[in-house]
Design an enzyme around this catalytic site. Sequence first.
Site, PDB file in Angstrom:
ATOM      1  N   GLU A 344       0.809  -1.224   0.000  1.00 36.72           N
ATOM      2  CA  GLU A 344       0.000   0.000   0.000  1.00 36.72           C
ATOM      3  C   GLU A 344       0.843   1.275   0.000  1.00 36.72           C
ATOM      4  O   GLU A 344       0.523   2.233   0.708  1.00 36.72           O
ATOM      5  CB  GLU A 344      -0.957  -0.007   1.208  1.00 36.72           C
ATOM      6  CG  GLU A 344      -1.960  -1.137   1.115  1.00 36.72           C
ATOM      7  CD  GLU A 344      -2.864  -1.260   2.339  1.00 36.72           C
ATOM      8  OE1 GLU A 344      -4.077  -1.417   2.137  1.00 36.72           O
ATOM      9  OE2 GLU A 344      -2.371  -1.209   3.483  1.00 36.72           O
TER      10      GLU A 344
HETATM   11  C1  ACM Z   1      -1.862  -5.461   4.080  1.00 37.46           C
HETATM   12  O1  ACM Z   1      -2.909  -6.010   4.506  1.00 37.46           O
HETATM   13  N1  ACM Z   1      -1.847  -4.180   3.811  1.00 37.46           N
HETATM   14  C2  ACM Z   1      -0.662  -6.232   3.856  1.00 37.46           C
END
Ligand code: ACM
Length: 538
Positions: A344
């Site tokens: 992310e």
């Molecule tokens: C994640 O759940 N952002 C690895």
Amino acid sequence: MRRRRLLGSLLLTVAAALGTAAAPPPTARAATPTVPLDHVVPAPAAVHEGGTPYTIGAGTRIRVPGGSGDARRIAGYLAGLLRPSTGYALPVTTKGGDGIVLRLGGRGTADLGAEGYRLRVDGRAVTIGARRPAGLFHGVQTLRQLLPPAAGEHRERAGAGVPPGGGWRIGGGTIADTPRYGYRGAMLDVSRHFFTVDQVKRYIDQLAMYKINKLHLHLSDDQGWRIAIRSWPRLATYGGSTQVGGGKGGYYSQDDYREIVSYAADRYLTVVPEIDMPGHTNAALASYADLNCNGVAPPLYTGTHVGFSSLCVPKKVTYDFVDDVVREIARLTPGPYLHIGGDEAHSTGHADYVAFMDKVQPVVAKYGKTVIGWHQLTGAHPAKGALAQYWGYDATGAAERQQVTDAARNGTGLILSPADRAYLDMKYDKDTPLGLNWAGYVGVRRAYDWDPGSYLQGAPGEAIRGVEAPLWSETLSTSAHIEYMAFPRLPGIAELGWSPRASHDWGSYKLRLAAQGPRWDALGIHYYRSPEVPWPAG
Ligand code: ACM
């Protein structure tokens, strides 16, 4: 059994004749029924039942014939578990003989690998043999499940089901058991909410029961930096000073962290530390203005949005920071892995992301560790030997999956944590009071009923190194919360990691799982009584 009853009624008659209280003496109790040897989670690879049961009694000794330090320590651990609930002395001795016998190495253990064990029960002994200490420890976990649930209780709390002096019987036969995968992990997010050393130890004890062998600690995120770094002290003292919702947060001193690592190692779990980079870094950016491209530190963050923070990829100081942090954490880490996150990173441009990973992975190697990254790492250039942790789900696009399977074909190993199967923070259903639901609801069957070997089509079998069950803590702040989300799903992921595919069957698994409920009751584990599982009444 008949003889015992007869003797019991005889004694009762004698007691009545003597005018004493009519409570039956211990020998009057019916022998406890034995647990079938295959009624264990994770399912053992091979079970042959038959022969005479062994009864643990007041005279039982735990033997480590000529035993090494490791075998003696494991024997001490077993004695420590059973003494409070049995009230027996269970002395540990290096002399040979009958009893509970733990053997490390020697004849018949060559085929058991790093973690396998063989458990044999007859009228004289329960013998657990293993090539390596981890196998002996896993065998002891199996033995625990072959005892009645009350074996988990302390004597003061133990009820009438515990037979003082009456013995606990373990059915005759043999178990020969080795794991399907070498990586069987659980992740705890200590950043969104901080968990104390004691809370982490409690979870480690629960993980060890199911032969989990990796504890991945998510040590940094936007909401908190949880490990003291001597060369950058404000990371912990300031960056660790809050958490989701604005509580006081906390962090591990390096001694605290060593204590966790050592407690885990004693239970044959390797700690995998994660410093999430270049995104999920607000706590670090708030602690040191210099780390920001604009030189201005943002405020601490106590919300739950993701994707808004990034280390400053062009700045030299970023790599001084990374070098210092990785060096200090590598020094605290006896295990081979260091997880660098990489998920992310929505506020890091793609070219910057690739450049960052190209610079950071060699730092991990320089300090002697193997990189693990979330699977977005496969969009950069995974280092040789790196592992990618797949956390996609049914809605993950084909191109993203393809990128992961291409990397796997090129030698990147995979740890599977599909979010709609293995994420323990997903709600069970719409009524679950804790957790999130962005990947959907994950019931007990859904968490169990998939095959790591065929889950990612196109990934070669040898690329799959195992499974991991992550537990993110945006909504979780107590051990009871952890346990409610982890139990009963975690044992399913543990079984996927350990047991042969041929043993996979929801219908029989749910019965074995149901039998764990009274064990968790005895241990005070706050599990969710999912209606999918036929829990025993009571
Ligand atoms: C994640 O759940 N952002 C690895």
